[in-house]
Design an enzyme around this catalytic site. Structure first.
Site, PDB file in Angstrom:
ATOM      1  N   GLY A 161     -10.390   6.976 -48.252  1.00  0.00           N
ATOM      2  CA  GLY A 161     -11.183   6.840 -49.471  1.00  0.00           C
ATOM      3  C   GLY A 161     -10.447   6.088 -50.568  1.00  0.00           C
ATOM      4  O   GLY A 161     -11.053   5.292 -51.301  1.00  0.00           O
ATOM      5  N   ASP A 162      -9.154   6.311 -50.682  1.00  0.00           N
ATOM      6  CA  ASP A 162      -8.352   5.582 -51.664  1.00  0.00           C
ATOM      7  C   ASP A 162      -8.265   4.106 -51.314  1.00  0.00           C
ATOM      8  O   ASP A 162      -8.354   3.233 -52.184  1.00  0.00           O
ATOM      9  CB  ASP A 162      -6.942   6.171 -51.732  1.00  0.00           C
ATOM     10  CG  ASP A 162      -6.881   7.460 -52.524  1.00  0.00           C
ATOM     11  OD1 ASP A 162      -7.793   7.706 -53.330  1.00  0.00           O
ATOM     12  OD2 ASP A 162      -5.923   8.232 -52.330  1.00  0.00           O
TER      13      ASP A 162
END
Length: 407
Positions: free
Chosen positions: A175-176
């Site tokens: 997600g990052d």
């Protein structure tokens, strides 16, 4: 703009100066990708403690490996913008930058007296990237968040795992990484807009990038699938349910291979590789719609073939038919893959502590232009002396700021 404190780059973002106030992975990655492309990125940390990424694994013999590769190509300074002196110093140096990156919880910068109006009052042309978990508005705006939170909320995690098992996260902050890619894209598009606007007319902008929305954006057909087919896509392990065959299979020597057969011509190549052309006339497998309806049976045919042969034989047969596949590589296997080696997909970042640190290459490649290899992420405050001298900070001012733990 003041002179750079490092060697000027020849990358496509050369001349762009970015002030990176962000922490951990997502927003700093946006700055790092810009640094790869030649931007001069100044990484800001607190004088005491520094970025939390410095304590995330892997840390080897006290050396912060994640930090070194994730913040490559940046210069490092310290500044406590929470203090009035630090805030004033930030505003003093702001006109020298094109972009500011921050990822504090919504409202935090405002509480420090660094709201968007104040930032633009000191640099009307400034591009401000605000990368947060949930955006600057909405009921969740002030919630804290990390990669797994973004993945879960967006729907990514719901799709990951076996059909009869719990949802799963992968052992990496995907997600990052996705949010960071959108961050670099956001900066680049804002710079493109600035480039085609006359200086007299251009005004700075505020980019509201929510990591949850970055992940959500990638799930293109799922909402339409729900709208028109009343279908909510579910977990299916490694098997794709939208095209077939597409799964991971174990070979006789315990290796894993992914085989993808989107479209009839590719499916035909796979069947020829397996010496199973009889499958081409099987009514269950005559087109993709039928194949997806009979996924289990089709996967069993391929699994049986793979299970009878070592991976070298499976790969040889698939290569002979030009069928798409890949061995499922560990990082050790990927590092030794002849294609990656030929393209130098792993590079050695110069590092003052360890000599060099291996990391992925610069992506994308600009044909005919060799971009310089970036150095690893800086030590906390490594470039303080040069940077603050370049903005004409006097020795007495510097001494006072140090004494007050502002820098």
């Amino acid at each position: 703009m003041t002179a750079s404190t490092d060697t000027p780059s020849q990358g496509p973002l050369r001349g762009v100066r970015i002030l990176d106030l962000a922490t951990v992975v997502a927003a700093p990655l946006a700055g790092t990708l810009c640094a790869d492309m030649g931007a001069e990125v100044i990484k800001v940390e607190l004088p005491q403690g520094g970025d939390a990424l410095r304590s995330l694994a892997p840390v080897w013999q006290g050396h912060e490996l994640f930090w070194k590769v994730a913040n490559r190509g940046k210069q490092g300074i310290t500044l406590d913008v929470r203090q009035a002196q630090g805030r004033n110093l930030l505003l003093r140096m702001l006109p020298q930058f094109d972009v500011l990156i921050e990822n504090f919880r919504t409202g935090t910068m405002d509480a420090w007296g660094l709201d968007i109006a104040t930032l633009h009052a000191h640099n009307p042309n400034l591009i401000v990237l605000r990368l947060t978990g949930f955006g600057q508005t909405g009921p969740y705006a002030k919630r804290p968040g990390f990669a797994r939170v973004f993945e879960a909320m967006s729907g990514f995690t719901h799709l990951t795992g076996e059909a009869d098992g719990p949802p799963q996260h992968m052992n990496y902050p995907l997600g990052d990484a996705i949010a960071g890619l959108f961050g670099a894209f956001s900066i680049s598009t804002a710079l493109a807009e600035r480039a085609r606007t006359s200086p007299a007319q251009y005004k700075g902008c505020e980019i509201d990038l929510a990591a949850t929305e970055a992940l959500f954006r990638l799930l293109d057909p799922l909402a339409a699938e729900m709208q028109f087919m009343d279908m909510v896509r579910q977990r299916s392990g490694s098997r794709a349910t939208y095209t077939a065959p597409s799964n991971v299979f174990e070979t006789a020597d315990g290796q894993w291979i992914t085989i993808v057969g989107t479209g009839n011509p590719i499916f035909e190549r796979i069947c020829k590789a397996m010496d199973r052309t009889d499958l081409l006339t099987d009514p269950r497998f005559t087109n993709n719609l039928e194949r997806t309806r009979h996924l289990v049976e089709l996967d069993q045919e391929i699994a049986t073939w793979c299970g009878k042969h070592p991976i070298a034989h499976v790969m040889l047969q698939l290569d002979a038919q030009e069928a798409p596949y890949s061995r499922v590589n560990s990082i050790a296997q990927a590092a030794q893959d002849p294609h990656f080696m030929a393209r130098k997909a792993l590079i050695d970042l110069p590092d003052s502590d360890l000599g060099s640190v291996k990391a992925p290459c610069i992506v994308p490649r600009f044909v005919g232009k060799e971009l310089p290899t970036p150095h690893t992420g800086p030590h906390r405050g490594e470039h303080n002396e040069n940077f603050y001298a370049a903005i004409n900070l006097s020795e007495s001012e510097l001494a006072l700021l140090k004494a007050n733990k502002v820098i």
